[in-house]
Scaffold this motif. Sequence first.
Motif, mmCIF file in Angstrom:
data_model
loop_
_atom_site.group_PDB
_atom_site.id
_atom_site.type_symbol
_atom_site.label_atom_id
_atom_site.label_comp_id
_atom_site.label_asym_id
_atom_site.label_seq_id
_atom_site.Cartn_x
_atom_site.Cartn_y
_atom_site.Cartn_z
ATOM 1 N N LEU A 739 38.889 36.525 28.852
ATOM 2 C CA LEU A 739 37.504 35.475 27.914
ATOM 3 C C LEU A 739 36.630 36.803 27.936
ATOM 4 C CD1 LEU A 739 38.928 31.846 28.650
ATOM 5 C CD2 LEU A 739 39.089 33.598 26.509
ATOM 6 N N ALA A 740 36.174 36.673 28.321
ATOM 7 C CA ALA A 740 34.914 37.595 29.234
ATOM 8 C C ALA A 740 34.995 39.335 28.543
ATOM 9 C CB ALA A 740 33.676 37.861 29.822
ATOM 10 N N HIS A 741 35.697 39.115 28.071
ATOM 11 C CA HIS A 741 36.140 41.067 27.550
ATOM 12 C C HIS A 741 36.128 41.824 28.614
ATOM 13 C CE1 HIS A 741 37.550 39.639 24.173
ATOM 14 N NE2 HIS A 741 35.645 38.348 23.474
ATOM 15 N N LEU A 742 35.756 41.656 29.293
ATOM 16 C CA LEU A 742 35.684 42.582 30.798
ATOM 17 C C LEU A 742 36.378 44.270 30.714
ATOM 18 C CD1 LEU A 742 34.696 40.632 34.077
ATOM 19 C CD2 LEU A 742 33.064 41.542 32.274
ATOM 20 N N PRO A 743 35.679 44.976 30.871
ATOM 21 C CA PRO A 743 37.262 45.873 30.677
ATOM 22 C C PRO A 743 38.472 45.674 32.034
ATOM 23 C CG PRO A 743 35.425 47.375 30.922
ATOM 24 C CD PRO A 743 35.272 45.697 30.358
ATOM 25 N N GLN A 744 37.894 45.892 32.817
ATOM 26 C CA GLN A 744 39.057 45.357 34.169
ATOM 27 C C GLN A 744 37.747 45.242 35.427
ATOM 28 O OE1 GLN A 744 38.616 50.403 35.231
ATOM 29 N NE2 GLN A 744 36.804 49.870 36.468
ATOM 30 N N VAL A 745 38.457 44.841 36.618
ATOM 31 C CA VAL A 745 37.453 44.192 37.574
ATOM 32 C C VAL A 745 38.691 44.905 38.908
ATOM 33 C CG1 VAL A 745 37.079 41.928 36.528
ATOM 34 C CG2 VAL A 745 39.581 42.099 37.427
ATOM 35 N N THR A 746 37.917 44.053 40.076
ATOM 36 C CA THR A 746 38.297 44.332 41.865
ATOM 37 C C THR A 746 38.375 43.767 41.837
ATOM 38 O OG1 THR A 746 36.460 45.974 41.358
ATOM 39 C CG2 THR A 746 37.467 45.222 42.928
ATOM 40 N N VAL A 747 40.349 43.443 42.711
ATOM 41 C CA VAL A 747 40.415 42.137 43.569
ATOM 42 C C VAL A 747 40.068 42.288 45.182
ATOM 43 C CG1 VAL A 747 42.356 40.791 44.013
ATOM 44 C CG2 VAL A 747 41.657 41.643 41.744
ATOM 45 N N ILE A 748 39.011 41.992 45.632
ATOM 46 C CA ILE A 748 39.423 42.231 47.005
ATOM 47 C C ILE A 748 40.044 41.156 47.982
ATOM 48 C CG2 ILE A 748 37.418 42.120 48.780
ATOM 49 C CD1 ILE A 748 35.521 42.228 46.947
ATOM 50 N N HIS A 749 40.606 41.804 48.569
ATOM 51 C CA HIS A 749 42.494 40.948 49.692
ATOM 52 C C HIS A 749 42.397 41.673 51.136
ATOM 53 C CE1 HIS A 749 44.423 44.617 48.848
ATOM 54 N NE2 HIS A 749 44.155 44.516 47.808
ATOM 55 N N GLY A 750 41.777 42.209 51.059
ATOM 56 C CA GLY A 750 42.236 42.918 52.806
ATOM 57 C C GLY A 750 42.472 43.236 52.735
ATOM 58 N N ARG A 751 42.436 44.142 53.867
ATOM 59 C CA ARG A 751 43.651 45.141 54.696
ATOM 60 C C ARG A 751 45.205 44.088 55.286
ATOM 61 N NH1 ARG A 751 39.654 48.389 55.094
ATOM 62 N NH2 ARG A 751 39.643 50.531 54.094
ATOM 63 N N GLY A 752 44.926 43.821 56.242
ATOM 64 C CA GLY A 752 45.503 42.781 57.514
ATOM 65 C C GLY A 752 47.210 43.253 57.160
ATOM 66 N N THR A 753 47.783 41.866 57.039
ATOM 67 C CA THR A 753 48.986 42.864 57.308
ATOM 68 C C THR A 753 50.049 43.019 55.893
ATOM 69 O OG1 THR A 753 49.995 40.288 56.738
ATOM 70 C CG2 THR A 753 49.441 40.911 59.052
ATOM 71 N N ALA A 755 50.415 41.639 53.570
ATOM 72 C CA ALA A 755 50.893 40.441 52.606
ATOM 73 C C ALA A 755 49.887 39.715 51.355
ATOM 74 C CB ALA A 755 51.792 38.598 53.662
ATOM 75 N N LEU A 756 48.836 39.505 51.651
ATOM 76 C CA LEU A 756 48.299 38.575 50.255
ATOM 77 C C LEU A 756 48.339 40.380 48.841
ATOM 78 C CD1 LEU A 756 46.458 36.950 48.934
ATOM 79 C CD2 LEU A 756 44.632 37.768 50.452
ATOM 80 N N ARG A 757 48.192 41.192 49.280
ATOM 81 C CA ARG A 757 48.089 42.383 48.746
ATOM 82 C C ARG A 757 49.312 42.676 47.541
ATOM 83 N NH1 ARG A 757 47.400 48.064 51.611
ATOM 84 N NH2 ARG A 757 49.460 47.186 51.949
ATOM 85 N N ASN A 758 50.597 42.393 48.518
ATOM 86 C CA ASN A 758 51.519 42.408 48.332
ATOM 87 C C ASN A 758 51.708 41.273 47.129
ATOM 88 O OD1 ASN A 758 52.637 44.598 49.663
ATOM 89 N ND2 ASN A 758 53.435 43.707 50.783
ATOM 90 N N ALA A 759 51.719 39.981 47.428
ATOM 91 C CA ALA A 759 51.410 38.596 46.070
ATOM 92 C C ALA A 759 50.679 38.815 45.119
ATOM 93 C CB ALA A 759 51.317 37.113 47.298
ATOM 94 N N ASN A 782 39.172 51.063 48.888
ATOM 95 C CA ASN A 782 40.583 52.047 49.721
ATOM 96 C C ASN A 782 41.607 50.642 49.391
ATOM 97 O OD1 ASN A 782 39.318 54.360 50.326
ATOM 98 N ND2 ASN A 782 38.632 53.599 51.997
ATOM 99 N N THR A 783 42.242 50.535 50.255
ATOM 100 C CA THR A 783 43.986 49.893 50.341
ATOM 101 C C THR A 783 43.184 48.236 50.731
ATOM 102 O OG1 THR A 783 43.721 50.252 52.731
ATOM 103 C CG2 THR A 783 45.337 51.504 51.526
ATOM 104 N N GLY A 784 42.050 48.350 50.712
ATOM 105 C CA GLY A 784 41.794 46.250 50.574
ATOM 106 C C GLY A 784 41.369 45.966 49.295
ATOM 107 N N ALA A 785 41.368 46.554 48.397
ATOM 108 C CA ALA A 785 41.102 46.560 47.168
ATOM 109 C C ALA A 785 42.135 46.974 45.893
ATOM 110 C CB ALA A 785 39.881 46.675 46.649
#
Length: 791
Positions: A739-753, A755-759, A782-785
């Motif tokens: 809704l705010a018309h942002l062109p892109q965003v970053t989702v920080i999920h960490g590396r860990g196992t 599972a969260l990244r896959n979800a 890197n792979t954490g985001a």
Amino acid sequence: MNEKALRTLEYNKIIQQLRDLASSSRGKELCTNLLPKDNLGDITRLQKETSDALSRLIRRGSISFSGIHDIRPSLMRLKVGSALNAVELLRISSDLDATLRIKAYGGYSGKDGEEETEDSLTEYFAGLEPLTPFNNEIKRCIISEEEIADDASSTLKNIRRSIRLTHEKIQSQLSSILNSSRNLLQESIVTMRNGRYCLPVRAEFKNQFQGMIHDQSSSGSTLFIEPMAIVRLNNDLRELGIAEQEEIERILATLSEMAAQYIDELEYNYNTLTELDFIFARANLSRQMKGTEPIFNEDGIINLKKARHPLIDPKHVVPIDVRIGQDFSMLIITGPNTGGKTVTLKTVGLLTLMGQAGLHIPAFDNSMLAIFKEVYADIGDEQSIEQSLSTFSSHMTNIVSILQNANEDSLVLFDELGAGTDPTEGAALAMSILTYLHNRNIRTLATTHYSELKVYALSTEGVMNASCEFNVETLRPTYRLLIGIPGKSNAFAISKKLGLPDYIIEDAKLRIGKQDRTFEDLISDLEASRITIEKEQEEISKYKAEIEKLKKNLDRKNESLEANRERIIREAKEEAAKILQEAKDFADESIRKYNRWLQEGGEIKEMESARSQIRDRINKDVSLPKIKKKPSKKISPENIKVGDSVFVVPLGLKGTVSTLPNSKGDLFVQMGILRSQVNIKDLEPAEAEDKKPEISNRTQSGKIRMSKSASIKPEINLIGKTVDEAIFELEKYLDDAYLAHLPQVTVIHGRGTGALRNAVHTYLKKSKYVKDFRIGGYNEGNTGATIVEFK
């Protein structure tokens, strides 16, 4: 076309002007030989070429035909196998330079790369062959008319090197002899005799000086002797000179052989260049005269609009409207002397000749000319008060010739027909001549002073009166031609203005017959009525123009109102469809969440939170629009300063003043991450936020988006959350970011196992907002985001 008419109508002066505008000798020749045509196809072709050339001049500017030489004699020599000299080859090169330049002019590409539009000249330009390799070879070998380049051949280069070396040896030997034999010489100089180097030796020392005597002075005291030491060198120099000349002749012969291979192209180039020179000379003449292409017909109809005689100074010439051939075949022009009658005849005749010669005529667009096989003119100089019998006889001889040769395809022009003899007899004779021509349907224009001919024109079908207007008040002609109205001689009025006593004028009127007086009075009444009608028509035309202008303005306003109405309706429908679609999407999404919670056993607290969001959204969307009110408390430019908190009414947001207002009251306000330019009239003090007016649904929707834009962050941190919690927060975050018309965003999920990244990735694949997503780069986590790009 008969020579007398061309001379009488001064056609030769037009041709001289045309000739002066051509550059090449053959182009000038074509101009000189230009005669009127009597074939519609030929005339149309010439006129089309002139018009197309004029159009190119207007679009592209002038074209130069300089540097074109008559190479036809050289081409004839090539055909019989002769070699050309350097001058002839340079003239061929000059023609090829002109060919390249003119072909480039004809093949012009526009600003957008569009080729020149095809016209009657396209074929001329397309057929030109610049023969650039051959032309470059000529320029490489020949420097000037007297000089052949050293690099024309390796042999010539070597010969000239040897000549220079021999010259140096000779100069060295001569310098040595001059120094050693100075007492034997008359002067310490070197001279040339018969192409050989000699020294001036005193006659008494000739036996002491070894060499060959070539000459002696007139007194015999000096002998010009070639020293024996340089005889061989001089012989070598002579042999090298002969070898140089032979090599030059060989080079010229080789170039001539090359030229012989292009005889047809060179001949075509020359003929085409000179033809284009001729055509563009006609176009330049049209531009000088401000001419137009006339419309031709074979029905004998002439209709000239605002025609100007081309030989009269444009600053003083008065345009005239002349027509004949449609409603009447004969026009009799009357009026006072110096009123423009003769100029009218010459204008019609000369423009007819020019038009049939393919030249544009100085007249308005859509002027019409007929095609005549012959134009006959009996036009003399200004008439004196007394005319001798010889003058009358000369005119009558010419008229007899005209009557014998004229036919339906002829145009006949008579100036002062029947003048030079007894007025009664002259008028009767003129009337009989005109009747004979009229019965044969020959287009005729005649000028006269005779009242009998005015009556004849009024009483004869197919014959029309015309007059040259005269201002009695100023005693000056206006040079306007009035068709349909006979002219007055105005002798009495002019005489009275010049001071002739009234009693003499009254006596003169009594000596005129009653019928003549009645006729002159009738003409006067017609003239007065004409002037009145013209004034009324002028006023009517002015009113019509004003009415037409008002009508156009009204039509334009109506069209604008209709367009605005349609635009408003269209925008309203688009806005309604957009709101409806948003509502449907929100409802679908809410139902999907509710079903998922039922299946997964979600908590009541989360379901209640979602229900509250739906209720709030419904309340916002269904709220009735209210009229936007002006700010209750205005901010003046004097009271505002950088850093003040303000409320932006149209956007419904709070912000901080970044700059002071300019002369128009515009300033920049920082609202979260958004910095926008607003006007001071749209601002309120921040404390007035609670009192801000309600705004329309459309503005409220804009406020939601702007609020999101002001508060949303460009990333979300999901580390430490369960998959369900993370997906729920991610879903809400993506909604707000979209809704705010942002062109892109970053989702920080960490590396860990992982599972969260896959979800997260699984959800992003299903999201309708997401265009693409990828793992972060080196400086992006890197792979954490994961970097998410919206549609």
